[in-house]
Scaffold this motif. Sequence first.
Motif, short mmCIF file in Angstrom:
data_model
loop_
_atom_site.label_atom_id
_atom_site.label_comp_id
_atom_site.label_asym_id
_atom_site.label_seq_id
_atom_site.Cartn_x
_atom_site.Cartn_y
_atom_site.Cartn_z
N ASP A 196 0.82 -1.22 0.00
CA ASP A 196 0.00 0.00 0.00
C ASP A 196 0.86 1.26 0.00
OD1 ASP A 196 -2.29 -1.48 -0.07
OD2 ASP A 196 -2.68 -1.35 2.10
N GLY A 197 1.93 1.25 0.80
CA GLY A 197 2.78 2.43 0.86
C GLY A 197 3.48 2.71 -0.45
N VAL A 198 3.98 1.69 -1.10
CA VAL A 198 4.64 1.86 -2.41
C VAL A 198 3.63 2.36 -3.44
CG1 VAL A 198 5.75 0.62 -4.30
CG2 VAL A 198 6.49 0.20 -1.95
N MET A 199 2.41 1.81 -3.39
CA MET A 199 1.37 2.23 -4.32
C MET A 199 1.08 3.74 -4.17
SD MET A 199 -2.57 0.85 -4.59
CE MET A 199 -2.04 -0.86 -4.55
N LYS A 200 0.94 4.19 -2.93
CA LYS A 200 0.68 5.62 -2.70
C LYS A 200 1.83 6.48 -3.18
CE LYS A 200 -2.30 4.84 1.33
NZ LYS A 200 -2.42 4.94 2.80
N ALA A 201 3.06 6.03 -2.94
CA ALA A 201 4.23 6.80 -3.34
C ALA A 201 4.31 6.93 -4.85
CB ALA A 201 5.50 6.14 -2.81
N LEU A 202 4.11 5.84 -5.56
CA LEU A 202 4.21 5.88 -7.02
C LEU A 202 3.06 6.67 -7.64
CD1 LEU A 202 5.37 2.20 -7.74
CD2 LEU A 202 6.75 4.28 -7.77
N ARG A 203 1.87 6.56 -7.07
CA ARG A 203 0.75 7.35 -7.58
C ARG A 203 0.97 8.84 -7.34
NH1 ARG A 203 -4.43 3.54 -5.83
NH2 ARG A 203 -4.57 2.39 -7.81
N GLN A 204 1.60 9.19 -6.21
CA GLN A 204 1.89 10.60 -5.93
C GLN A 204 2.79 11.19 -7.01
OE1 GLN A 204 3.55 11.37 -2.01
NE2 GLN A 204 4.29 13.39 -2.61
N ILE A 205 3.73 10.38 -7.51
CA ILE A 205 4.68 10.86 -8.51
C ILE A 205 4.11 10.77 -9.92
CG2 ILE A 205 7.00 10.55 -9.49
CD1 ILE A 205 7.81 9.25 -6.84
N TYR A 206 3.45 9.65 -10.24
CA TYR A 206 3.12 9.37 -11.64
C TYR A 206 1.62 9.45 -11.98
CZ TYR A 206 7.93 7.81 -11.67
OH TYR A 206 9.29 7.77 -11.56
N GLY A 207 0.80 9.81 -10.99
CA GLY A 207 -0.60 10.02 -11.30
C GLY A 207 -1.52 9.21 -10.42
N GLU A 208 -2.42 9.90 -9.72
CA GLU A 208 -3.34 9.23 -8.80
C GLU A 208 -4.29 8.29 -9.51
OE1 GLU A 208 -3.34 9.17 -5.63
OE2 GLU A 208 -1.79 10.68 -5.26
#
Length: 778
Positions: A148-160
């Motif tokens: 979940d944490g990695v998912m949130k981090a990547l979405r923050q950078i590359y698009g929600e």
Amino acid sequence: MAPLTISQIQAIKEHMTHDDSVLTKKFKAKKTPYFTLSISLNELDDYLNEGWEEVSRSKYKAKIQKLKPAGVKFEDDIWCMFYNLGFRHLNYDEKLVVQWGDNPEDKHQLDVVAIGEEAIFVVECKATENIKQASFKKDIDDMRLYKDGVMKALRQIYGEGKKVKFVFATRNYTFAEGCEDEKRLAENKIFQFTDNTYDYVNSLIKSYRSTVIYQFYGLMFRHERINSDKIRIPALKGTMGGHTYYMLSIEPATLLKIGFVLHRTRVNTQITMPTYQRLLIPSRLKGIREFIDKKNGYFPNSVIINFDNSERKNRIQFDLASGGSDDTRTKLGYLTIPNAYCIAYIIDGQHRVYGYAGSKYKDTNTIPVVAFDGLPSDEQLRIFMDINEHQKAVSPSLRLDLNEDLNWESPHLDSRLKALRSSIIKQLGRDNSSVLARKIAIGEDTAKLQLKPFDTALSKSSLLPKATKKEFTDHTDVCLYNTNCVEHNKAMLDAQKRISNLIKDCYAHVYYKMIDEHKEEYETFIESNRGTYAFVSLIASLNEHLIQCNRLSQKSSTKEQVDSMAPYFDVLINYLCNMPIDDQTQIRLIKGQGADTLWLGMYQNAIHKQIPEYNPHGLEAWLEKQDKGLQEDGKECGRQIEKHIKVRILNKLEELYGETWENKVMKVKGRCFQRMDDNEDIDNQDWTDLMNLQDYKEIIESNWSVKKDDESFVTFEKEFAIPVSDSFKTKTDKLKWINDLISYSKAWTTTKGRALSQAEVNEMKSILQSLVPTEEFE
């Protein structure tokens, strides 16, 4: 978890790249199995001592290489796979670390990260050099924690709005079906990416090329929503064959996203859909696209699909339109389709649909579709087979593979056994704990071993009973199928498990004893297409022998079976590893159908010599057929019989019909002249020299009962009725000898020949004695 800081975002971006030139160089370096370096010559010895090897050198430099470790090679292969799938935003190196929790130590290094237009893929890679079993409980639990944490981090950078798929990829690790690791992955919605999946995706890349992304997304996001919007299309609803269907027109771009082609190939155990399709032909795909774009072409015939209604949230809905007619059973209305991946299985028309994938018209054209709703898998398969019966032939391998689905519920015993054989072979190839995993070409898969030799061996062996449509006929006392069980589905599932486990463990026994020091012999004589028939048939004959000796029963466990067979296998292994040169020459050079029986006979005889009690049915006859002296005796006997039959028949015809006898055999004479015309090497021969046994039989039969006024005349019946069996009453009984000769005659009339048994040669000598006076014969 708190949002990433600017420095944390920058740290991630430093290890990602979307620069085409950088990606191209990375791809070139990663696709090779070697690390490569260019070094100065004075450093060369040090590197060579560390296991590097020299590739080339110039005046001052040397190029060296070293095989990548299994783990590095696998990560590179997965990275290259995403590059070939069209992803152009990937991790730059293996140092990508992402903060996934609030604590400083909540960090994780990611092996492969691929950013696409719609989704992000995060891959954890595990590989080993050789096939082995392992538990990944800790790794999967770790992945669940940071997911979940990695998912949130990547979405923050590359698009929600991007979907994020976590993948657990393994190479050479085996998973028992239904094991705890598989359950953990499924429960945590982590995609299990096995060797099978890797092979399948790469076969998709080769076949689908630039259009592969649609099938890939359908595979990875099966039944997941693309977005919350629904697709609403005018449609006609009807019934056909007892099934509901809809006629509609849809944009190719939409169908490409929701559609999926059920290829007959291995993927992983999370994919449980029915499968039957062939892979696309790239050249055909290109031709269709050019036809659409350059010639403004179109296809008026309908694509056939089936909507998967297994999940309530993804079911289609039909609403009647107002003002419909009562004059027809067809209903006019609107079809609402969930906007989800992999909910429409393409039964027919995959080339037409994917031909639009790269077309400028994919969003503006519409194509006609006949859509079934919730069609059972066997009905989908039957539609596919019916359509393709009159188009491009379904390959023999695919037909054998489809037998399981086509015949499992057949009312006929022999058809159900076909299905069972198919199921056994597929289990051998897809069982990750088997040394044969991924080595059997099933359906559209390519592999080193073909399915047919396994099927042929099982069909001839006693592991399964012989049967007609209505009853079992043989091997019921030694087979591993419970012929007394009235619940055929239970009996078949039990036999599938027992037989596949037996064959799997027998292969494993030989594999682990030979693979280290005798790998070449193992791969030549056991794990090869020729070796398949011989080894599987040998397993069956050993099982039959041990049951008949009361050392095993039909209910013995797999371990008991393999333990009892082990001494016999050890004799075989010793023979294969120390095979005499003459045997090697014979076994390697033989071609054609005789190769199967030769290999099996040599394996059985090698064991028989060391363990004489093992004397399986057919071995003595096979050994007789290898006796060169016996074969020469038989051939000479056959030639003498033909010579004497000819003289007797011609004398008999002349005695019966006088000078006009040739008029009575005009058909035979015509065939002989045709043989003379067909063979340019025949010159200055009388036509009677071209007569054969079939001609003699025809003459004898047509004159069987003809009599002459002369009482001393001996009829054809009396002269040519020769007893060769206990029954000697009918005309068929009395002419059995010549029918037998016809079946034996290839031994002396063809170059390739036919091997004769001792019993056959004895019969021929008896026939010759009947035709020739005793003193002349002697």
